[in-house]
Design a protein around this motif. Sequence first.
Motif, PDB file in Angstrom:
ATOM      1  N   TYR A 100      -5.156   9.186   2.091  1.00 60.04           N
ATOM      2  CA  TYR A 100      -4.285   9.624   3.178  1.00 60.04           C
ATOM      3  C   TYR A 100      -4.492   8.758   4.419  1.00 60.04           C
ATOM      4  O   TYR A 100      -3.544   8.402   5.104  1.00 60.04           O
ATOM      5  CB  TYR A 100      -4.508  11.099   3.508  1.00 60.04           C
ATOM      6  CG  TYR A 100      -3.986  12.015   2.447  1.00 60.04           C
ATOM      7  CD1 TYR A 100      -2.617  12.249   2.318  1.00 60.04           C
ATOM      8  CD2 TYR A 100      -4.841  12.642   1.554  1.00 60.04           C
ATOM      9  CE1 TYR A 100      -2.122  13.082   1.333  1.00 60.04           C
ATOM     10  CE2 TYR A 100      -4.364  13.478   0.565  1.00 60.04           C
ATOM     11  CZ  TYR A 100      -2.996  13.697   0.454  1.00 60.04           C
ATOM     12  OH  TYR A 100      -2.510  14.518  -0.521  1.00 60.04           O
ATOM     13  N   ARG A 144       0.183  12.022   7.546  1.00 59.44           N
ATOM     14  CA  ARG A 144      -0.914  11.677   6.622  1.00 59.44           C
ATOM     15  C   ARG A 144      -2.267  11.811   7.301  1.00 59.44           C
ATOM     16  O   ARG A 144      -3.236  12.242   6.694  1.00 59.44           O
ATOM     17  CB  ARG A 144      -0.766  10.262   6.073  1.00 59.44           C
ATOM     18  CG  ARG A 144       0.472   9.937   5.280  1.00 59.44           C
ATOM     19  CD  ARG A 144       0.907  10.981   4.283  1.00 59.44           C
ATOM     20  NE  ARG A 144       2.021  10.557   3.480  1.00 59.44           N
ATOM     21  CZ  ARG A 144       3.290  10.499   3.883  1.00 59.44           C
ATOM     22  NH1 ARG A 144       3.614  10.809   5.114  1.00 59.44           N
ATOM     23  NH2 ARG A 144       4.249  10.115   3.060  1.00 59.44           N
ATOM     24  N   ILE A 172       0.845  -1.204   0.000  1.00 58.86           N
ATOM     25  CA  ILE A 172       0.000   0.000   0.000  1.00 58.86           C
ATOM     26  C   ILE A 172       0.875   1.247   0.000  1.00 58.86           C
ATOM     27  O   ILE A 172       0.641   2.187  -0.767  1.00 58.86           O
ATOM     28  CB  ILE A 172      -0.954  -0.015   1.216  1.00 58.86           C
ATOM     29  CG1 ILE A 172      -1.972  -1.154   1.067  1.00 58.86           C
ATOM     30  CG2 ILE A 172      -1.650   1.325   1.386  1.00 58.86           C
ATOM     31  CD1 ILE A 172      -2.768  -1.459   2.325  1.00 58.86           C
ATOM     32  N   ILE A 173       1.899   1.239   0.859  1.00 63.23           N
ATOM     33  CA  ILE A 173       2.804   2.396   0.955  1.00 63.23           C
ATOM     34  C   ILE A 173       3.497   2.655  -0.387  1.00 63.23           C
ATOM     35  O   ILE A 173       3.688   3.805  -0.784  1.00 63.23           O
ATOM     36  CB  ILE A 173       3.847   2.167   2.066  1.00 63.23           C
ATOM     37  CG1 ILE A 173       3.157   2.177   3.433  1.00 63.23           C
ATOM     38  CG2 ILE A 173       4.950   3.209   2.011  1.00 63.23           C
ATOM     39  CD1 ILE A 173       4.032   1.667   4.564  1.00 63.23           C
ATOM     40  N   ILE A 180       0.460   3.890  -3.270  1.00 66.00           N
ATOM     41  CA  ILE A 180      -0.239   5.182  -3.173  1.00 66.00           C
ATOM     42  C   ILE A 180       0.528   6.315  -3.860  1.00 66.00           C
ATOM     43  O   ILE A 180      -0.088   7.123  -4.567  1.00 66.00           O
ATOM     44  CB  ILE A 180      -0.615   5.490  -1.710  1.00 66.00           C
ATOM     45  CG1 ILE A 180      -1.771   4.550  -1.312  1.00 66.00           C
ATOM     46  CG2 ILE A 180      -1.002   6.954  -1.533  1.00 66.00           C
ATOM     47  CD1 ILE A 180      -2.254   4.670   0.104  1.00 66.00           C
ATOM     48  N   GLU A 216      -3.041   5.261   3.689  1.00 63.01           N
ATOM     49  CA  GLU A 216      -1.576   5.337   3.737  1.00 63.01           C
ATOM     50  C   GLU A 216      -1.098   5.470   5.184  1.00 63.01           C
ATOM     51  O   GLU A 216      -0.134   4.818   5.589  1.00 63.01           O
ATOM     52  CB  GLU A 216      -1.098   6.515   2.892  1.00 63.01           C
ATOM     53  CG  GLU A 216       0.398   6.602   2.746  1.00 63.01           C
ATOM     54  CD  GLU A 216       0.824   7.736   1.839  1.00 63.01           C
ATOM     55  OE1 GLU A 216       1.925   7.633   1.272  1.00 63.01           O
ATOM     56  OE2 GLU A 216       0.081   8.738   1.696  1.00 63.01           O
TER      57      GLU A 216
END
Length: 189
Positions: A59, A78, A40-41, A44, A62
């Motif tokens: 946001y 975030r 995911i990191i 994004i 993340e």
Amino acid sequence: PTTLLAESSVVSDTLPIEVQMDLLTTELRRLIQIDDAQGIIELIPRIRALDTNIPDALYFLEAHALYKTGDALAARDRLVVYLANSGREGRYYQQATDLMLQVQEQAEIQEREQRELERKRREELARSAEKARALRIREAQRHLAEVGFPALTETGDLDKPTRIALATFQIENDLRVNGDITDESDRKS
């Protein structure tokens, strides 16, 4: 596998932005489903790079992934963006506020650790600079002794005899006189 990935990236780059967004969003859903925080990191920023209107929920997603991987500072940043952009109407508002409370303490610890690392780095740089200066002074003392200032010993300290010898050397060589080691006096020696 690397070649296939590179080729699929080239193909997806040629697709319309909307299709690219759909592909990346589908991949994001899959990563959320399998709970792949690192994936995911990494994904994004690729979605953001499309330079299209992206949902504020990214946001939060993340932040959640960053916190799971131990990066509380980035997670807090975030979350702040998510809460500022979406406010109380945000889809993940309650989860975001709960996560913010969990993240805050860890983020403060990480900030203290970063400050301590920075302080140690500055101290190490200062020690290195002092060592380099002492070496430069010893080299100047050695050279000055070779060119006629035999009373000097190689101490690495810019003591009074060394300053006098440097000033005399600078005068004799039509250099700017300051009794200190300069690049100009190094070149003349």
